[in-house]
Design an enzyme around this catalytic site. Sequence first.
Site, PDB file in Angstrom:
ATOM      1  N   CYS A   2       0.849  -1.176   0.000  1.00  0.00           N
ATOM      2  CA  CYS A   2       0.000   0.000   0.000  1.00  0.00           C
ATOM      3  C   CYS A   2       0.894   1.238   0.000  1.00  0.00           C
ATOM      4  CB  CYS A   2      -0.951   0.091   1.187  1.00  0.00           C
ATOM      5  SG  CYS A   2      -2.120  -1.246   1.268  1.00  0.00           S
ATOM      6  N   ARG A  27       3.955  -0.499  -4.717  1.00  0.00           N
ATOM      7  CA  ARG A  27       3.596  -1.018  -3.395  1.00  0.00           C
ATOM      8  C   ARG A  27       2.249  -1.735  -3.387  1.00  0.00           C
ATOM      9  NH1 ARG A  27       6.861   1.415   0.399  1.00  0.00           N
ATOM     10  NH2 ARG A  27       5.455   0.782   2.033  1.00  0.00           N
ATOM     11  N   TRP A  74      -2.762  -2.683  -1.718  1.00  0.00           N
ATOM     12  CA  TRP A  74      -2.496  -4.109  -1.901  1.00  0.00           C
ATOM     13  C   TRP A  74      -3.397  -4.795  -0.884  1.00  0.00           C
ATOM     14  CZ3 TRP A  74      -0.806  -8.382   0.845  1.00  0.00           C
ATOM     15  CH2 TRP A  74      -0.394  -9.478   0.077  1.00  0.00           C
ATOM     16  N   ASN A 100      -1.780   1.895   5.714  1.00  0.00           N
ATOM     17  CA  ASN A 100      -0.905   0.853   5.175  1.00  0.00           C
ATOM     18  C   ASN A 100      -0.509  -0.019   6.355  1.00  0.00           C
ATOM     19  OD1 ASN A 100       1.189  -0.665   4.096  1.00  0.00           O
ATOM     20  ND2 ASN A 100       2.674   1.006   4.189  1.00  0.00           N
ATOM     21  N   GLY A 101      -0.894  -1.291   6.312  1.00  0.00           N
ATOM     22  CA  GLY A 101      -0.568  -2.193   7.423  1.00  0.00           C
ATOM     23  C   GLY A 101      -1.743  -3.086   7.737  1.00  0.00           C
ATOM     24  N   GLU A 485      16.528 -18.225  -8.233  1.00  0.00           N
ATOM     25  CA  GLU A 485      16.175 -16.849  -8.587  1.00  0.00           C
ATOM     26  C   GLU A 485      15.579 -16.783  -9.994  1.00  0.00           C
ATOM     27  OE1 GLU A 485      15.638 -14.220  -7.136  1.00  0.00           O
ATOM     28  OE2 GLU A 485      15.880 -12.606  -8.583  1.00  0.00           O
ATOM     29  N   LYS A 489      11.872 -15.353 -10.717  1.00  0.00           N
ATOM     30  CA  LYS A 489      11.641 -14.236 -11.642  1.00  0.00           C
ATOM     31  C   LYS A 489      10.600 -14.625 -12.686  1.00  0.00           C
ATOM     32  CE  LYS A 489      12.937 -11.160 -10.389  1.00  0.00           C
ATOM     33  NZ  LYS A 489      13.673 -11.222  -9.145  1.00  0.00           N
ATOM     34  N   GLU A 492       7.123 -14.721 -11.210  1.00  0.00           N
ATOM     35  CA  GLU A 492       6.624 -13.390 -10.875  1.00  0.00           C
ATOM     36  C   GLU A 492       6.161 -12.631 -12.119  1.00  0.00           C
ATOM     37  OE1 GLU A 492       9.075 -11.502  -7.210  1.00  0.00           O
ATOM     38  OE2 GLU A 492      10.314 -11.982  -8.933  1.00  0.00           O
ATOM     39  N   HIS A 508      15.831 -36.640  -7.885  1.00  0.00           N
ATOM     40  CA  HIS A 508      14.990 -37.093  -6.777  1.00  0.00           C
ATOM     41  C   HIS A 508      13.586 -36.503  -6.853  1.00  0.00           C
ATOM     42  CE1 HIS A 508      18.502 -38.960  -5.039  1.00  0.00           C
ATOM     43  NE2 HIS A 508      19.171 -37.839  -5.290  1.00  0.00           N
ATOM     44  N   LYS A 607       5.954  -4.658  -4.031  1.00  0.00           N
ATOM     45  CA  LYS A 607       7.399  -4.602  -3.862  1.00  0.00           C
ATOM     46  C   LYS A 607       7.822  -4.514  -2.399  1.00  0.00           C
ATOM     47  CE  LYS A 607      11.416  -2.905  -6.016  1.00  0.00           C
ATOM     48  NZ  LYS A 607      11.759  -4.264  -6.395  1.00  0.00           N
TER      49      LYS A 607
HETATM   50  C1  G6P Z   1       8.736  -8.851  -2.433  1.00  0.00           C
HETATM   51  C2  G6P Z   1       9.332  -8.347  -3.728  1.00  0.00           C
HETATM   52  C3  G6P Z   1      10.626  -9.105  -4.023  1.00  0.00           C
HETATM   53  C4  G6P Z   1      11.588  -8.972  -2.855  1.00  0.00           C
HETATM   54  C5  G6P Z   1      10.947  -9.415  -1.535  1.00  0.00           C
HETATM   55  C6  G6P Z   1      11.805  -9.050  -0.339  1.00  0.00           C
HETATM   56  O1  G6P Z   1       8.312 -10.165  -2.575  1.00  0.00           O
HETATM   57  O2  G6P Z   1       8.417  -8.514  -4.795  1.00  0.00           O
HETATM   58  O3  G6P Z   1      11.214  -8.581  -5.186  1.00  0.00           O
HETATM   59  O4  G6P Z   1      12.710  -9.762  -3.091  1.00  0.00           O
HETATM   60  O5  G6P Z   1       9.692  -8.747  -1.361  1.00  0.00           O
HETATM   61  O6  G6P Z   1      11.866  -7.656  -0.252  1.00  0.00           O
HETATM   62  P1  G6P Z   1      13.064  -6.823   0.335  1.00  0.00           P
HETATM   63  O7  G6P Z   1      12.674  -5.399   0.082  1.00  0.00           O
HETATM   64  O8  G6P Z   1      13.117  -7.137   1.803  1.00  0.00           O
HETATM   65  O9  G6P Z   1      14.303  -7.211  -0.365  1.00  0.00           O
END
Ligand code: G6P
Length: 612
Positions: A2, A27, A74, A100-101, A485, A489, A492, A508, A607
Amino acid sequence: MCGIVGYTGKKQAYPIILKGLKRLEYRGYDSSGVALLKNGILNVYKKKGKVVELEESLLGETLEATIGIGHTRWATHGEPSDKNAHPHTSANGNIAMIHNGIIENYALIKSDLLKKGYSFKSETDTEVLLNFIEDIQKNNNCSIEEALRIALKRVTGAYCILLIEKNNPDTIIAARKGSPLVIGIGKGEHFLASDASPIIEYTKEVVYVNDYELAIVKPDELILKNLGNETITPYITKLDMELAAIEKGGYEHFMLKEIFEQPSTIFDCLRGRLNSKESLIKMSGVDDNIEQILKADRILIIACGTSWHAGLVAEYIIEELCRIPVEVEYASEFRYRNPIVNKGDVIIAISQSGETADTLVALEKAKENGAFIFGVVNAVGSSIARISNAGAYTHAGPEIGVASTKAFTGQLVVLMMTALVVARHKKSISEDRYNALLVELEQVPEKVEAILKNADQIKTIAEKYKTANDFLFLGRGYNFPIALEGALKLKEISYIHAEGYPAAEMKHGPIALVDESLPVVFIATKDPYHEKIISNMQEIKARKGKIISIISEGDTISPDLSNDYFCIPIADELIAPLLTVIPLQLLSYYVGIAKGIDVDKPRNLAKSVTVE
Ligand code: G6P
């Protein structure tokens, strides 16, 4: 999660709030809304969907006001919808509030309010808190500020809230606990936001509000208080950020811009710290605390998401170079189990945003037990940066695309340099190896540049495989976390199911998935176990899987085994993750856009995850 924006001053509030919401959309983008106050009339506009949908719905409206608040959501409590969008208004219509929270004890408060005859227009915890404030104000016949203070002492959870009241023509009242709030100080105006990006255009002077603080903000006055009603002197900081850093700069998406910025962000991260000619790495956060780090029996790394993957790479690097045992923990698990944390334990916290709620709370808990927190953070002045005892910024600049790219490589560089400094002090690394790695690190920006020059090759591969339903990513050693990773990606950004696995472990389980329709991405650069991964490729080929490999220049074996391959410059195996991740970032980007996905704002993600 948010984004919140507020303005009080002499300018028109709506355009400032709208622009700010667009900047904070990373956000959350389930819905958005604004509340504007003029001549004692409170107008609230809200809309499901992205900020642009709110903007379009308001075309032609007269939106004059010099005070207002705005929110991009969000969803936590209640589905994304117009009615659950913020701002919410209190039952008597006098107060508008954004939040926000999460208010964790909202259900209890709500049932009390229901008994008192309150009804609710939304399913949100925010509306419950708002009516709770209204109820306290009514019962105590007090100011809204006082009512807010009483309410906040009784709620549990996290919040950053802004509220405006009909009877308070130019005042925004704000409070925070756990969710970020920055106040920009202008001339006869103030700006409030979840981060500095909506503010930077107007002023560089800001105040970061701390937990349990309340701000009473008027055009010419900013008063900070604690929940005990004591006044606090605001600490003004100068923002070290340029407007260009938060704009797309000619790129189609922030994600692409951020991928292509990596030669310079990695360079910035090294700059002033690493000098291979003098065999030197200067990191004051490490140098000043070297005794503390050296006496640690083990290092704990705490992070979430992509940052957790950086932690896994760091585990391999630190154990190899420093011979200190490392454990890598998901913050969300660490905070709720009963972990053993002792006085003097060293914890490395990795976070792009510096605001991830799970990471933050895990650190608070560890700090209470006497642990030493070393923060590897991108967002300057963020909560995790401030709670850390020491640390090193990644200097990647603002990262706006929801999927983390340049922050990840920044984290790897900082963690690598940290390990090198510690290893040298500990004498667990030879001078030759130390110097060789310094030289290699210095070469990373130009090697990344070389990889990016061939981005079109990845685009072609993406086009070819964009219709796949599943992907498997396999790597060994330092490239195993990169397989994780790469899979994250792709999930996402393209919504394709993907799994990352250690290449050998694939036998396995995941091997059962392999058939002619499954693309398998091998991260198979030249390293001591290259022959082993070649065998794993053979195993996939024998089962007709489609092999896409990321290989080192000069590799003559892998191309024959691969349906498609991409070459990266030769690098030491410790440095390789910094390079191998780049084509995987590009792969997810190009598959995402080939599928028509809004890669900067993929569905359901946000994010800065400020809820647990
Ligand atoms: C969210 C974002 C990711 C990020 C993760 C941790 O899931 O979409 O891209 O890696 O949070 O966030 P941070 O800000 O703590 O790295």
